[in-house]
Design a protein around this motif. Structure first.
Motif: not given
Ligand code: HEC
Ligand code: HEC
Ligand code: HEC
Ligand code: HEC
Length: 214
Positions: A66, A101-102, A182-183, A197
């Motif tokens: 990514h 992404c975030h 974050c992790s 998560l």
């Molecule tokens: C490829 C893109 C991407 C990456 C990289 C990514 N995320 Fe996400 N994440 C998303 C998407 C898309 C959603 C859902 C978004 C929504 O619908 O609101 C999400 C949702 C979440 C949620 C909400 C979960 C829930 O049940 O509501 C958390 C917490 C989260 N991500 C944490 C992380 C963390 C911590 C990392 C790194 C370790 C990470 N994400 C990496 C795309 C990504």
């Protein structure tokens, strides 16, 4: 018969958990056709990982697929705190992977090997943005010395995480197992199947109290 039914129930519960916990159906399951997601390739891992030609520009980015955020300077946590002891750095390590992404600046479908069709960026509720001053600090050293200096933190090398080992091994990153990211609170793969998560449950603030001695 009773014993057999019991055994069968145990096996079924086990199979059920195998099938329905973890990444599948979690917010990070990019095959499930959410509004922002027309991923037709059905690749569950491919949006984030690739077996070849990975993006290697970040330490601790396992076979990363990514584009990273171009934002170089985030507003960090600290100005609102008179009690912070740690020195907070610009996001690094796995936090950069999350922010790819975030922070809301990079399109979801954006890999060296683009193998999914995803629309737009994360939704507003999942967008932490580039101002992290109101977010729990990340990308700083949390070790036994910080715990001593702070007085309200558990030492990382001798405190059990509740996940099998000590805080440093189970929750911290970097070569010295001493970087808070974050992790440290989240499990990107939803391995334990906990809402949000999370790495471990936060019922009765259990997650917070793993590190904070309050
Ligand atoms: C490829 C893109 C991407 C990456 C990289 C990514 N995320 Fe996400 N994440 C998303 C998407 C898309 C959603 C859902 C978004 C929504 O619908 O609101 C999400 C949702 C979440 C949620 C909400 C979960 C829930 O049940 O509501 C958390 C917490 C989260 N991500 C944490 C992380 C963390 C911590 C990392 C790194 C370790 C990470 N994400 C990496 C795309 C990504
Ligand atoms: C939303 C992005 C995302 C998705 C989807 C994803 N991963 Fe990951 N993966 C990460 C991040 C970020 C890390 C870095 C470690 C961490 O943050 O815990 C990682 C680390 C890993 C690691 C090394 C560390 C470990 O946990 O063993 C493996 C192996 C891995 N992922 C495999 C997979 C597989 C297999 C899939 C598909 C079933 C997958 N990942 C789906 C983001 C993702
Ligand atoms: C100190 C622990 C901790 C750290 C560090 C942390 N989070 Fe969270 N995060 C949480 C908790 C707890 C929730 C609420 C989960 C729930 O109850 O659904 C959450 C919720 C979220 C959500 C869901 C939307 C929201 O705002 O509630 C996203 C997305 C998210 N975190 C992303 C991130 C990213 C990206 C990072 C790193 C920049 C990060 N988190 C660092 C503990 C943390
Ligand atoms: C993996 C360990 C870890 C977890 C889990 C964790 N924290 Fe922290 N937290 C820290 C460390 C280390 C600091 C830095 C403290 C310092 O330097 O003063 C910190 C800082 C803070 C601060 C700011 C303190 C200040 O003086 O400005 C607050 C408030 C806080 N955490 C609350 C929480 C809450 C609420 C949760 C649960 C959602 C949580 N933390 C989960 C390790 C953790």
């Amino acid at each position: 018969m009773k014993k057999f039914t019991f055994t069968l129930t145990v096996i079924l519960i086990f199979l059920f958990n195998q099938g329905f916990s973890q990444l599948a159906t979690s917010a990070h399951d990019f095959t499930n056709g959410d509004a922002w997601n027309t991923n037709t390739s059905n690749k569950m891992c491919g949006v984030c990982h690739t077996p070849h030609n990975a993006n290697t520009s970040v330490a601790e980015a396992p076979l990363w697929n990514h584009a990273l955020s171009a934002v170089a300077t985030y507003t960090l946590y600290g100005t609102g705190s008179a009690t912070l002891d740690a020195t907070i750095n610009q996001p690094s390590s796995v936090s950069k992977l999350c922010l790819a992404c975030h922070d809301g600046t990079v399109a979801l479908d954006n890999g060296p090997l683009s193998n999914a069709t995803m629309i737009g960026t994360v939704s507003a509720s999942s967008n932490v943005g580039t101002d992290l001053s109101g977010d729990h600090p990340i990308s700083f050293t949390y070790n036994d010395a910080l715990a001593t200096a702070d007085g309200g933190l558990h030492p990382t090398t001798t405190t059990v995480s509740g996940m099998g080992g000590m805080i440093n091994a189970d929750m911290l990153f970097g070569a010295g197992n001493d970087q808070m990211e974050c992790s440290s609170c989240h499990d990107v793969h939803n391995s334990a199947n906990i809402a949000g998560l999370l790495l471990k449950t936060n019922t009765n603030s259990e997650l917070c109290l793993t590190c904070h001695d309050k």
